[in-house]
Enzyme design. Structure first.
Site, PDB file in Angstrom:
ATOM      1  N   ASN A 186       0.835  -1.212   0.000  1.00  0.00           N
ATOM      2  CA  ASN A 186       0.000   0.000   0.000  1.00  0.00           C
ATOM      3  C   ASN A 186       0.865   1.256   0.000  1.00  0.00           C
ATOM      4  OD1 ASN A 186      -2.607  -0.918  -0.014  1.00  0.00           O
ATOM      5  ND2 ASN A 186      -2.796  -1.021   2.198  1.00  0.00           N
ATOM      6  N   GLU A 221      -6.591  -7.696   5.475  1.00  0.00           N
ATOM      7  CA  GLU A 221      -5.763  -8.629   4.696  1.00  0.00           C
ATOM      8  C   GLU A 221      -5.614  -9.926   5.476  1.00  0.00           C
ATOM      9  OE1 GLU A 221      -3.730  -7.457   7.542  1.00  0.00           O
ATOM     10  OE2 GLU A 221      -2.018  -7.968   6.252  1.00  0.00           O
TER      11      GLU A 221
HETATM   12  N1  LIG Z   1      -5.354  -1.897  -0.223  1.00  0.00           N
HETATM   13  C1  LIG Z   1      -5.965  -2.262   0.897  1.00  0.00           C
HETATM   14  N2  LIG Z   1      -5.289  -2.242   2.071  1.00  0.00           N
HETATM   15  C2  LIG Z   1      -5.921  -2.638   3.191  1.00  0.00           C
HETATM   16  C3  LIG Z   1      -7.242  -3.042   3.177  1.00  0.00           C
HETATM   17  N3  LIG Z   1      -7.571  -3.373   4.462  1.00  0.00           N
HETATM   18  C4  LIG Z   1      -6.495  -3.198   5.222  1.00  0.00           C
HETATM   19  N4  LIG Z   1      -5.466  -2.746   4.477  1.00  0.00           N
HETATM   20  C5  LIG Z   1      -4.097  -2.401   4.891  1.00  0.00           C
HETATM   21  O1  LIG Z   1      -3.429  -3.571   5.323  1.00  0.00           O
HETATM   22  C6  LIG Z   1      -2.267  -3.166   6.018  1.00  0.00           C
HETATM   23  C7  LIG Z   1      -2.009  -4.148   7.145  1.00  0.00           C
HETATM   24  O2  LIG Z   1      -0.756  -3.890   7.601  1.00  0.00           O
HETATM   25  P1  LIG Z   1      -0.189  -4.436   8.958  1.00  0.00           P
HETATM   26  O3  LIG Z   1      -1.288  -4.973   9.829  1.00  0.00           O
HETATM   27  O4  LIG Z   1       0.693  -3.379   9.563  1.00  0.00           O
HETATM   28  O5  LIG Z   1       0.634  -5.684   8.603  1.00  0.00           O
HETATM   29  P2  LIG Z   1       1.622  -6.032   7.421  1.00  0.00           P
HETATM   30  O6  LIG Z   1       2.249  -4.863   6.770  1.00  0.00           O
HETATM   31  O7  LIG Z   1       0.867  -6.935   6.532  1.00  0.00           O
HETATM   32  O8  LIG Z   1       2.751  -6.808   8.184  1.00  0.00           O
HETATM   33  P3  LIG Z   1       2.710  -8.238   8.829  1.00  0.00           P
HETATM   34  O9  LIG Z   1       1.278  -8.631   9.030  1.00  0.00           O
HETATM   35  O10 LIG Z   1       3.433  -8.092  10.140  1.00  0.00           O
HETATM   36  O11 LIG Z   1       3.425  -9.146   7.905  1.00  0.00           O
HETATM   37  C8  LIG Z   1      -2.524  -1.731   6.483  1.00  0.00           C
HETATM   38  O12 LIG Z   1      -1.700  -0.870   5.728  1.00  0.00           O
HETATM   39  C9  LIG Z   1      -3.990  -1.486   6.076  1.00  0.00           C
HETATM   40  O13 LIG Z   1      -4.217  -0.155   5.693  1.00  0.00           O
HETATM   41  C10 LIG Z   1      -7.938  -3.043   1.935  1.00  0.00           C
HETATM   42  O14 LIG Z   1      -9.134  -3.388   1.827  1.00  0.00           O
HETATM   43  N5  LIG Z   1      -7.270  -2.632   0.818  1.00  0.00           N
END
Ligand SMILES: Nc1nc2c(ncn2[C@@H]2O[C@H](COP(=O)(O)OP(=O)(O)OP(=O)(O)O)[C@@H](O)[C@H]2O)c(=O)[nH]1
Length: 321
Positions: A186, A221
């Site tokens: 993102n 996610e």
């Molecule tokens: N594009 C998009 N991003 C989303 C959505 N829902 C959640 N996110 C993003 O998912 C990201 C989750 O990041 P983190 O929980 O910090 O975890 P990560 O970067 O995956 O790291 P780890 O889980 O530790 O491997 C955040 O930046 C949220 O903004 C969505 O529907 N669309």
């Protein structure tokens, strides 16, 4: 115009079909039905029996409702359909609709005709309403971005499985997984690309999963897969297969090829699971362990998952009250 003719004219222009049935299932009279759009006024049915004009099992059901309404003197309401396979007898010039839904209201009438008691059946075409209801149901159960179950409907299915298991059904397993380092997708490539990555991960997994498996998006996610009649070892094997498949299937967007991995936690229902909370918590702890051990892996829930999680809870920026 005499009063009787006037009543008759009014009743015959009512939008819904109104049928008078004898308790042996004979059409005594038919009125109205303009708005039912069947293209057929049903008057030719007068004098015939239900079994003459529709498939027998439908006629049996209808007759039983008519008799119940008459015997109990209680209004019966039923939703039913006619379709290409199961249709009333239509004249040749009438096009058979693919599917047509009705709400039937069946009331006892204080009339005796030729020695038989009588019921009134009002049939209202509810096809449009039926499809709207279906659409709303889908909208309330399906995640818009990915087309798989949303959190609410997945949780409800999981809850039912836990209850069934407590009542003797076979054990099942749960996989939770989370896309690794997704935030950087993102932050670096934009939210729209992030959305494409989420869709890609779901597509890859869906292509590997049996259609009867419940697959849901339970967080941004974070995803869950319910595997009926599978133990933790089978679930781990499947999770690993999915993980490896994704590892070898980068997400191709218009501008980028993005390598994506997931961390997965697996657990199995047990006799202490009275609700979904403990089950989800175990899968979550196993997933957390997979993250802690370096991501892009699958962990089965075990004592070490519990230990890892407890250590996480012992950090200094919050404490358990
Ligand atoms: N594009 C998009 N991003 C989303 C959505 N829902 C959640 N996110 C993003 O998912 C990201 C989750 O990041 P983190 O929980 O910090 O975890 P990560 O970067 O995956 O790291 P780890 O889980 O530790 O491997 C955040 O930046 C949220 O903004 C969505 O529907 N669309």
């Amino acid at each position: 115009m005499g009063l009787l003719d006037r009543y008759y004219a009014v009743i015959d222009t009512l939008p819904d079909h109104m049928f008078l049935f004898s308790e042996s299932g004979r059409y005594l009279d038919v009125y109205g039905g303009d708005e039912n759009k069947t293209g057929f006024d049903c008057k030719p049915f007068i004098g015939k029996y239900l079994h003459d004009v529709m498939p027998h099992h439908l006629a049996d059901d209808f007759l039983s409702l008519i008799r119940t309404a008459i015997h109990l003197q209680e209004t019966q309401i039923i939703k039913y359909k006619f379709d290409e396979d199961e249709m009333i007898e239509l004249p040749n010039h009438v096009m058979v609709p693919k599917e047509i839904w009705f709400e039937g209201t069946i009331k006892h009438l204080p009339i005796i005709e030729q020695g038989e008691r009588v019921a009134l059946w009002i049939a209202k075409n509810i096809t449009r309403q039926h499809y709207l209801e279906l659409e709303l149901k889908t909208l309330s159960e399906i995640d818009e971005l990915t087309g798989i179950l949303n959190r609410r409907s997945f949780s409800s299915i999981l809850k039912t499985h836990v209850q069934d298991y407590q009542h003797g059904a076979k054990p099942f397993s749960l996989i939770l997984y989370d896309i690794d380092l997704f935030k950087r997708v993102n932050d670096t490539l934009g939210h729209a690309t992030g959305d494409e990555v989420i869709q890609h991960v779901v597509d890859v997994f869906r292509s590997e999963l049996d259609p009867e498996v419940s697959f849901g998006r339970i967080g941004g996610e974070e995803f869950a897969i319910l595997l009926p009649e599978k133990d933790i070892h089978d679930a781990h094997e499947l999770a690993e297969k999915l993980r490896q498949r994704l590892e070898k299937s980068p997400c191709e967007t218009e501008f980028y090829e993005i390598e994506i991995t997931v961390s997965m936690g697996v657990t199995q229902v047990n006799k202490d699971d009275q609700d979904t909370l403990a089950l989800i918590s175990r899968a979550d702890k196993a997933m957390y362990q997979a993250k802690k051990e370096g991501r892009n892996r699958t962990c089965k829930y075990s004592n070490s998952s519990e230990r890892e999680y407890t250590q996480f809870n012992q950090c200094n920026w919050f404490k358990k009250k």
